[in-house]
Structures are given as C-alpha cells and as structure tokens.
Design an enzyme around this catalytic site. Structure first.
Site, PDB file in Angstrom:
ATOM      1  N   LYS A  33      10.028  -7.058 -14.261  1.00  0.00           N
ATOM      2  CA  LYS A  33      10.107  -5.769 -13.563  1.00  0.00           C
ATOM      3  C   LYS A  33       9.887  -5.959 -12.061  1.00  0.00           C
ATOM      4  O   LYS A  33       9.316  -6.962 -11.628  1.00  0.00           O
ATOM      5  CB  LYS A  33       9.073  -4.797 -14.147  1.00  0.00           C
ATOM      6  CG  LYS A  33       7.628  -5.208 -13.908  1.00  0.00           C
ATOM      7  CD  LYS A  33       6.657  -4.322 -14.709  1.00  0.00           C
ATOM      8  CE  LYS A  33       5.236  -4.788 -14.496  1.00  0.00           C
ATOM      9  NZ  LYS A  33       4.303  -4.180 -15.453  1.00  0.00           N
ATOM     10  N   ARG A 117      -3.613   5.670 -19.536  1.00  0.00           N
ATOM     11  CA  ARG A 117      -2.655   5.774 -18.425  1.00  0.00           C
ATOM     12  C   ARG A 117      -1.408   6.464 -18.981  1.00  0.00           C
ATOM     13  O   ARG A 117      -1.065   7.533 -18.577  1.00  0.00           O
ATOM     14  CB  ARG A 117      -2.332   4.372 -17.901  1.00  0.00           C
ATOM     15  CG  ARG A 117      -1.431   4.379 -16.703  1.00  0.00           C
ATOM     16  CD  ARG A 117      -1.221   2.983 -16.152  1.00  0.00           C
ATOM     17  NE  ARG A 117      -0.494   2.123 -17.087  1.00  0.00           N
ATOM     18  CZ  ARG A 117      -0.051   0.901 -16.787  1.00  0.00           C
ATOM     19  NH1 ARG A 117      -0.260   0.409 -15.572  1.00  0.00           N
ATOM     20  NH2 ARG A 117       0.596   0.166 -17.664  1.00  0.00           N
ATOM     21  N   TYR A 243       1.019  -5.517  19.817  1.00  0.00           N
ATOM     22  CA  TYR A 243       0.689  -4.082  19.949  1.00  0.00           C
ATOM     23  C   TYR A 243      -0.801  -3.875  20.180  1.00  0.00           C
ATOM     24  O   TYR A 243      -1.634  -4.461  19.492  1.00  0.00           O
ATOM     25  CB  TYR A 243       1.091  -3.330  18.677  1.00  0.00           C
ATOM     26  CG  TYR A 243       2.561  -3.000  18.607  1.00  0.00           C
ATOM     27  CD1 TYR A 243       3.134  -2.107  19.507  1.00  0.00           C
ATOM     28  CD2 TYR A 243       3.363  -3.571  17.628  1.00  0.00           C
ATOM     29  CE1 TYR A 243       4.484  -1.793  19.437  1.00  0.00           C
ATOM     30  CE2 TYR A 243       4.722  -3.258  17.545  1.00  0.00           C
ATOM     31  CZ  TYR A 243       5.273  -2.362  18.461  1.00  0.00           C
ATOM     32  OH  TYR A 243       6.602  -2.057  18.385  1.00  0.00           O
ATOM     33  N   MET A 288       6.563  -4.741  12.760  1.00  0.00           N
ATOM     34  CA  MET A 288       7.453  -4.384  11.652  1.00  0.00           C
ATOM     35  C   MET A 288       8.282  -5.595  11.190  1.00  0.00           C
ATOM     36  O   MET A 288       8.347  -5.880   9.998  1.00  0.00           O
ATOM     37  CB  MET A 288       8.391  -3.244  12.081  1.00  0.00           C
ATOM     38  CG  MET A 288       9.180  -2.649  10.936  1.00  0.00           C
ATOM     39  SD  MET A 288      10.314  -1.350  11.445  1.00  0.00           S
ATOM     40  CE  MET A 288       9.194  -0.019  11.869  1.00  0.00           C
TER      41      MET A 288
HETATM   42  C1  LIG Z   1       3.519  -5.321 -16.149  1.00  0.00           C
HETATM   43  C2  LIG Z   1       3.236  -5.308 -17.593  1.00  0.00           C
HETATM   44  C3  LIG Z   1       2.945  -6.502 -18.292  1.00  0.00           C
HETATM   45  C4  LIG Z   1       2.758  -7.832 -17.615  1.00  0.00           C
HETATM   46  O1  LIG Z   1       1.444  -7.969 -17.130  1.00  0.00           O
HETATM   47  P1  LIG Z   1       0.939  -9.369 -16.489  1.00  0.00           P
HETATM   48  O2  LIG Z   1      -0.465  -9.098 -16.175  1.00  0.00           O
HETATM   49  O3  LIG Z   1       1.776  -9.579 -15.259  1.00  0.00           O
HETATM   50  O4  LIG Z   1       1.172 -10.406 -17.492  1.00  0.00           O
HETATM   51  C5  LIG Z   1       2.821  -6.427 -19.669  1.00  0.00           C
HETATM   52  N1  LIG Z   1       2.935  -5.254 -20.320  1.00  0.00           N
HETATM   53  C6  LIG Z   1       3.182  -4.083 -19.690  1.00  0.00           C
HETATM   54  C7  LIG Z   1       3.270  -2.830 -20.482  1.00  0.00           C
HETATM   55  C8  LIG Z   1       3.321  -4.071 -18.294  1.00  0.00           C
HETATM   56  O5  LIG Z   1       3.531  -2.912 -17.658  1.00  0.00           O
END
Ligand SMILES: *Cc1c(COP(=O)(O)O)cnc(C)c1O
Length: 334
Positions: A33, A117, A243, A288
């Site tokens: 992701k 969550r 800056y 930037m």
């Molecule tokens: C991002 C995520 C993972 C991976 O977590 P890591 O700590 O990077 O291994 C696994 N399961 C879910 C549901 C996630 O959102």
C-alpha cells in the site's frame, strides 16, 4: 535530481528471513500500500514476483490494477469496487458498507479484536456473515489487526485469544474453510511457531521493523536516498544560511545546496538538526525543493536507514518512507 536506490539483494535477504518465519513463501502477503511504503509500487511488485511472492496487500483498487499481473491474490484494504474481480479481494471494514459491494465480489471480513479503529465488532460477527451472504458476496477470509504487536506487551496474547474466539465462532457457524490471518510484521516476529494461513508483511520486508523482539535483527533497510548538488557558495563566519537565516556560520566554509526538500518528503522538522550518514551537516531550514549541507560533493546520501531519520524527527519509519514522493527517480541495484 534526488534519487531512490532499492537494494534487491537486501530485499531478497529480508524475504528469506520472513519466509523462514512463515515457513513458506506462499504464506507471505506482501503489503504494497501507499506506493509500497514509498519504495515504488511497480518496482517492488516486480522484484517480489521474481522472488516468488504470490500475494499482495494494497489500499485501493487503482493500486491493485497496477500490480495485478504480478500476483495471483491481492487484498484491497479500503475500497469498494465497481465490478467483482477474480484476483482482487476486498476488505469489509464496516457492516453498513456490505450493501455497496457488487454481487460476486470476493471479500474478507475484518474483525475488531481490540484496536477499535475499524472492523466489525466481535458480537456482530454472525449478522455480518449473514449480510455478506445475503448480498451475494463470496466470503473467503476473516482477519484482524494488532494494535501493539511491536511493544512486547501482553496485549498481543489478549488479541490472539480474542481472535481464536472469532475463529471458533465462525467455524461453529459452518465456516470451516475460510482463511484466517492476523499477523503484521511485528506480530509475525513474535511467533515461535507461526501457524496462521498467511501474514500481512510490510515494514519487515522493507527492513525497517522496530520491534523489540530480537529475531528480526538481520533485516536490513533496502531503500537509500541521495540528492544532487545545485550550487556551492563560499560563506564567511557570521553569514547565515537559508530562510530566516536560522543557521549562522561559525567559520568560513564551502556550503552546497542539494535538490531534496520537504516537497520531496524531507521532514522539515529536521531543519538545523540532521547529519547525513557520511557526516555532512544540514545547515538552516529545509526548503520546499532543496536544502543546504556542509559539503562540496556532487551527490550526497541523505539517508540509508529510515529508522534513524524517524528517531530524529520524532516519528516512525513508516511516515519517513511514505512521505517520499512518487515522482522521485527510483533505481534497483544488486
Ligand atoms: C499496513 C498494514 C499491515 C502491514 O503492517 P506492517 O507493520 O508494515 O507489517 C498489515 N495489515 C494491515 C491491515 C495493515 O493496514
């Protein structure tokens, strides 16, 4: 131009260590992701396929489409598709969305075992499964997510126990054949004897796991980032850099400006407080698109280990890595 280098040898070495824990490459679902944690979605997917990984986890349908040719199984964590797909599985995060999934979609139900969550509540399991059936979706798996697997607290055991209850309940409802998974990187490395159907591994594959468990010590960061020189100036004692003139030269020295700034993903909080792995001191505020260092080198390595940057920036390596913009040039080395 700033440049990201990915070390394939280290990546494969990390995957060897992970496969050793899961006991099989087929049980690794590589989490890709958010542009593969900033590493570059397609590049990492391609390397993973070459290694023999068959499963991937992403956030959106768009990401899944980009990497579909590399995997036989893709789990999307947070999206609702227009049409069902044979390769792509979708997460049910909330019972109110079940009605929005097209008939025939392969889905995995996320259950909240403590994190609070998202995911459906444990006591809503039966109703959720019924709603999934009623909508004509194909339930393939039930999974959960750990909230503090990296802290060596007893909560890991509590969540495992709660997830066992979920499995038993689903099995009692006649769902013997489902896959069950709960482990992220930190959780996987806490197992003595991993026995789930798969593990969703992100940060460990990228070599930046910070769990206090000791077995992952041999994992190595695979990403390093370098920047090229824009210009060099000879500055005198008392002159100020950048800056706000926040850095005052203590002696005369040559200062160079490099083409990596906060718009590329350099954490601005590190202004006046960063030294590269080769000892080049960052001077003044991060701009930037550029930043100044006490160096004359044509190219400098900004970092080789996102964990060190994270510590200084008071954040986690995940944020340092995912902040790296997608348009930075990426190159695989061996
Ligand atoms: C991002 C995520 C993972 C991976 O977590 P890591 O700590 O990077 O291994 C696994 N399961 C879910 C549901 C996630 O959102």
């Amino acid at each position: 131009m700033p440049k990201i280098t990915l070390n394939k040898t280290k990546f494969f070495n990390n995957l060897d260590i992970i496969a050793d824990k899961t006991k099989s490459k087929d049980k690794i679902a590589l989490v890709l992701k958010d542009n593969a944690y900033g590493h570059g979605l397609e590049l990492v997917a391609q390397m993973a396929q070459e290694y023999g990984i068959k499963k991937a986890v992403v956030r959106t349908t768009n990401e899944a489409k980009i990497i579909k040719k590399f995997f036989t199984y893709i789990l999307v964590l947070a999206d609702i598709p227009q049409v069902a797909d044979a390769t792509i599985r979708y997460t049910i995060n909330d019972k109110t969305t079940i009605k929005d999934f097209p008939q025939g979609t392969k889905v995995e139900l996320k259950v909240d075992t403590l994190m609070h969550r998202n995911g459906i509540a444990m006591d809503a399991l039966e109703r959720a499964i019924e709603a999934i059936k009623h909508q004509g979706l194909l339930l393939e798996a039930i999974f959960t997510h750990h909230r503090s697997a990296d802290e060596l607290s007893s909560e890991w055991f509590v969540q495992n126990e709660l997830f066992t209850q979920v499995k038993e309940k689903a099995k009692a409802l006649g769902y013997e054949e489902l896959r069950y998974h709960s482990a992220n990187s930190a959780s996987l490395f806490r197992y003595e004897d991993f026995d789930e159907d798969m593990a969703r591994v992100g940060i460990a594959a990228y070599g930046c796991l910070e769990s206090k468990a000791s077995t992952q010590k041999a994992l190595q960061p695979i990403l390093s980032l370098s920047a090229s020189k824009n210009s060099t100036s000879q500055l005198s004692r008392g002159e100020r850099v950048g800056y706000g003139g926040s850095y005052v030269m203590k002696t005369g020295a040559k200062v160079s400006n490099y083409d990596f700034g906060y718009a590329d993903g350099f954490m601005r909080i590190l202004s006046n407080n960063y030294t590269t792995p080769n000892g080049e001191k960052l001077l003044g505020k991060i701009s930037m698109d550029n930043s100044s260092f006490l160096s004359e080198a044509e190219e400098i390595v900004i970092f080789k280990d996102a964990r060190e940057v994270a510590k200084l920036a008071q954040t986690i390596p995940y944020e340092v890595l995912t902040s790296l913009k997608a348009d930075i040039v990426r190159e695989v080395i061996f």
